[in-house]
Design an enzyme around this catalytic site. Sequence first.
Site, PDB file in Angstrom:
ATOM      1  N   ASP A  30       0.993  -1.292   0.140  1.00  0.00           N
ATOM      2  CA  ASP A  30       0.040   0.117   0.073  1.00  0.00           C
ATOM      3  C   ASP A  30       0.889   1.301  -0.115  1.00  0.00           C
ATOM      4  OD1 ASP A  30      -3.193   0.532   1.045  1.00  0.00           O
ATOM      5  OD2 ASP A  30      -1.892   2.297   1.037  1.00  0.00           O
ATOM      6  N   ILE A  31       0.563   2.172  -0.700  1.00  0.00           N
ATOM      7  CA  ILE A  31       1.169   3.351  -0.841  1.00  0.00           C
ATOM      8  C   ILE A  31       1.310   4.344   0.538  1.00  0.00           C
ATOM      9  CG2 ILE A  31      -0.649   5.200  -1.592  1.00  0.00           C
ATOM     10  CD1 ILE A  31       1.425   5.770  -4.062  1.00  0.00           C
ATOM     11  N   ASN A  87     -13.035  -3.505   2.430  1.00  0.00           N
ATOM     12  CA  ASN A  87     -13.816  -2.238   2.739  1.00  0.00           C
ATOM     13  C   ASN A  87     -14.775  -2.034   1.482  1.00  0.00           C
ATOM     14  OD1 ASN A  87     -12.497  -1.454   5.212  1.00  0.00           O
ATOM     15  ND2 ASN A  87     -10.903  -0.225   3.943  1.00  0.00           N
ATOM     16  N   GLY A  93     -15.640   2.510   4.143  1.00  0.00           N
ATOM     17  CA  GLY A  93     -14.390   3.237   3.698  1.00  0.00           C
ATOM     18  C   GLY A  93     -13.787   2.905   2.776  1.00  0.00           C
ATOM     19  N   GLN A  94     -14.444   2.694   1.708  1.00  0.00           N
ATOM     20  CA  GLN A  94     -13.795   2.217   0.457  1.00  0.00           C
ATOM     21  C   GLN A  94     -13.460   3.444  -0.632  1.00  0.00           C
ATOM     22  OE1 GLN A  94     -16.290  -0.438  -2.087  1.00  0.00           O
ATOM     23  NE2 GLN A  94     -14.300  -0.861  -3.438  1.00  0.00           N
ATOM     24  N   HIS A 100     -10.571  -5.002  -3.485  1.00  0.00           N
ATOM     25  CA  HIS A 100      -9.259  -5.560  -2.875  1.00  0.00           C
ATOM     26  C   HIS A 100      -9.248  -6.000  -1.464  1.00  0.00           C
ATOM     27  CE1 HIS A 100     -10.092  -1.169  -2.366  1.00  0.00           C
ATOM     28  NE2 HIS A 100      -9.337  -1.346  -1.241  1.00  0.00           N
ATOM     29  N   HIS A 102      -7.155  -5.990   2.039  1.00  0.00           N
ATOM     30  CA  HIS A 102      -5.963  -5.386   2.820  1.00  0.00           C
ATOM     31  C   HIS A 102      -5.595  -6.493   3.592  1.00  0.00           C
ATOM     32  CE1 HIS A 102      -7.171  -0.829   2.249  1.00  0.00           C
ATOM     33  NE2 HIS A 102      -8.089  -1.576   2.062  1.00  0.00           N
TER      34      HIS A 102
HETATM   35  P1  5GP Z   1      -9.826   1.440   0.519  1.00  0.00           P
HETATM   36  O1  5GP Z   1      -9.731   2.879   1.104  1.00  0.00           O
HETATM   37  O2  5GP Z   1     -10.745   1.600  -1.078  1.00  0.00           O
HETATM   38  O3  5GP Z   1     -10.244   0.233   1.139  1.00  0.00           O
HETATM   39  O4  5GP Z   1      -8.226   0.955   0.171  1.00  0.00           O
HETATM   40  C1  5GP Z   1      -7.639   1.772  -0.905  1.00  0.00           C
HETATM   41  C2  5GP Z   1      -5.964   1.462  -0.570  1.00  0.00           C
HETATM   42  O5  5GP Z   1      -5.318   1.823  -1.713  1.00  0.00           O
HETATM   43  C3  5GP Z   1      -5.546   2.622   0.375  1.00  0.00           C
HETATM   44  O6  5GP Z   1      -5.083   2.175   1.416  1.00  0.00           O
HETATM   45  C4  5GP Z   1      -4.504   3.567  -0.286  1.00  0.00           C
HETATM   46  O7  5GP Z   1      -3.491   3.986   0.524  1.00  0.00           O
HETATM   47  C5  5GP Z   1      -4.265   2.500  -1.470  1.00  0.00           C
HETATM   48  N1  5GP Z   1      -3.826   3.379  -2.558  1.00  0.00           N
HETATM   49  C6  5GP Z   1      -4.300   4.160  -3.138  1.00  0.00           C
HETATM   50  N2  5GP Z   1      -3.613   4.624  -4.322  1.00  0.00           N
HETATM   51  C7  5GP Z   1      -2.690   3.629  -4.398  1.00  0.00           C
HETATM   52  C8  5GP Z   1      -1.816   3.801  -5.481  1.00  0.00           C
HETATM   53  O8  5GP Z   1      -1.714   4.418  -6.523  1.00  0.00           O
HETATM   54  N3  5GP Z   1      -0.687   2.853  -5.022  1.00  0.00           N
HETATM   55  C9  5GP Z   1      -0.859   1.931  -3.853  1.00  0.00           C
HETATM   56  N4  5GP Z   1       0.260   1.007  -3.802  1.00  0.00           N
HETATM   57  N5  5GP Z   1      -1.869   1.902  -3.126  1.00  0.00           N
HETATM   58  C10 5GP Z   1      -2.694   2.992  -3.405  1.00  0.00           C
END
Ligand code: 5GP
Length: 114
Positions: A30-31, A87, A93-94, A100, A102
């Site tokens: 994750d970034i 999520n 919290g998506q 995906h 986590h």
């Molecule tokens: P969500 O909030 O949708 O459950 O999770 C999305 C996740 O994707 C977040 O933890 C966010 O930090 C990660 N993320 C968003 N953009 C990027 C990206 O460009 N590269 C990577 N490696 N992770 C990302």
Amino acid sequence: MLDCIFCKILNNELTCSKVFESDQILAFNDIDPKAPVHIIVIPKKHISNINDLNESDRKLMGDLIFSAKIIAEKINVKESGFRCIFNTNNDGGQTVFHIHMHLLAGRELSWPPG
Ligand code: 5GP
Ligand code: ZN
């Protein structure tokens, strides 16, 4: 999907730090990590979230969850423990609408989540 960040990663339009890959699944760091280990595991097929799963996605999603076992062994958090989260939509919290999982590890994770 044109505007999907994770599809762009799959198409090599954006870079990622790859942790695991199979013919149908990709896992990368994750970034913006929320734990010492924070890995995102995605199917290569674009699906928005759990709500959009079809019957035909059952095997794919089983393989995706099974990949957590493979990754946990590979990065040596199998015994210490880890957490897998999907999520879904606003209350979940998506923020990225490509399904995906986590995989979080590397510290004791609190419960319940915020
Ligand atoms: P969500 O909030 O949708 O459950 O999770 C999305 C996740 O994707 C977040 O933890 C966010 O930090 C990660 N993320 C968003 N953009 C990027 C990206 O460009 N590269 C990577 N490696 N992770 C990302
Ligand atoms: Zn996508």
